[in-house]
Scaffold this active site. Structure first.
Site, PDB file in Angstrom:
ATOM      1  N   ALA B  15      58.668  49.547  47.236  1.00 49.20           N
ATOM      2  CA  ALA B  15      57.420  50.249  46.939  1.00 49.20           C
ATOM      3  C   ALA B  15      57.667  51.331  45.890  1.00 49.20           C
ATOM      4  CB  ALA B  15      56.866  50.866  48.219  1.00 49.20           C
ATOM      5  N   CYS B  16      56.587  51.769  45.278  1.00 47.60           N
ATOM      6  CA  CYS B  16      56.623  52.880  44.319  1.00 47.60           C
ATOM      7  C   CYS B  16      57.373  54.050  44.941  1.00 47.60           C
ATOM      8  CB  CYS B  16      55.196  53.296  43.981  1.00 47.60           C
ATOM      9  SG  CYS B  16      55.038  54.809  43.030  1.00 47.60           S
ATOM     10  N   PRO B  17      58.264  54.756  44.284  1.00 41.42           N
ATOM     11  CA  PRO B  17      58.579  54.640  42.853  1.00 41.42           C
ATOM     12  C   PRO B  17      59.859  53.845  42.583  1.00 41.42           C
ATOM     13  CG  PRO B  17      59.526  56.663  43.686  1.00 41.42           C
ATOM     14  CD  PRO B  17      58.944  55.932  44.883  1.00 41.42           C
ATOM     15  N   MET B  18      60.399  53.140  43.585  1.00 45.25           N
ATOM     16  CA  MET B  18      61.742  52.557  43.420  1.00 45.25           C
ATOM     17  C   MET B  18      61.851  51.547  42.273  1.00 45.25           C
ATOM     18  SD  MET B  18      63.253  54.492  45.375  1.00 45.25           S
ATOM     19  CE  MET B  18      64.882  53.873  45.018  1.00 45.25           C
TER      20      MET B  18
END
Lengths: 158, 78
Positions: B15-18
């Site tokens: 998921a964001c921000p990975m």
């Protein structure tokens, strides 16, 4: 395209609930990925985010939070244990969505060079010592933040 | 035209921000002119990768959707 651009973000983190701890850390680490620089000023309950071993234990407030996916009436939310219940549910959802842990984002922020400033005044008020905080934190005041922010920074407060 | 990537980064499930953070790291490790193939399942990655390449100046050579996967080819420009 000659729009003026900024390559710096200065964030103030005032709150120590899980939902309000994520945006500063997500934005600061993403800023690094966008070749920007970032600073976070932790003040009042936001200091909880950078206390040693605390990041992954931050909680969700079920009281006065009508946006909970399963709305909790305030009269129920105030019962003992409800904060833990709400936090447990939220942690489960975050894990299912594979969202990074706050402790991981913190490490990425510190190692990536985000300037992490702990507010001296609120540390004194709340009896928090520098050794209570994770490594890589600078202790400073409003002037430290403003000096950084005044150099063409995008500024946000959470 | 098939693009042959120099490196592949699979951000499926993240998921964001990975995806953005990992893409930055992977592109940093490339030589100028080399291409990274990044695979994500986060629907937000479509706008994020466009924004990321615009801001950093790297080139989004191509993007495609394969089932639930969003695939990006990013060329390192600097």
């Amino acid at each position: 395209m000659t729009e003026p651009t900024s390559n710096r973000i200065a964030i103030i983190a005032v709150h120590g609930t899980m939902d309000l701890a994520y945006p500063p850390l997500i934005l600061a680490t993403s800023a690094l990925a966008l070749d920007m620089e970032a600073a976070i000023f932790f003040t009042f309950f936001g200091l909880d985010i950078i206390k040693k071993g605390k990041a992954d234990k931050l909680q969700i407030a079920p009281i006065a939070n009508p946006s909970m996916p399963m709305p909790v009436p305030n009269i129920v939310g105030m019962l003992p244990g409800m904060t833990a219940v709400a936090t447990g549910m939220m942690n489960g959802w975050m894990k299912n969505a594979n969202v990074a842990k706050l402790s991981d984002l913190l490490t990425l922020a510190v190692e990536g060079g985000v300037r992490m400033i702990a507010c001296q005044m609120t540390m004194d008020v709340m009896g928090i010592k520098k050794e209570d905080l994770i490594d890589g934190i600078e202790v400073g005041g409003a002037a430290a933040f403003l000096s950084y922010a005044s150099q063409n920074a995008i500024t946000l407060s959470f | 035209m098939a693009i042959t990537p120099d490196d592949v980064l699979d951000c499926s499930g993240l998921a964001c921000p990975m995806p953005i953070l990992k893409t930055k790291k992977a592109v940093d490790a490339l030589q100028i002119g080399q291409v990274l193939k990044m695979i994500a399942t986060d629907p937000g990655s479509t706008s994020d990768m466009k924004a990321w390449t615009e801001k950093t100046g790297h080139e989004l050579v191509a993007s495609e959707i394969e089932g639930d996967k969003f695939i990006f080819f990013i060329k390192k420009t600097k």
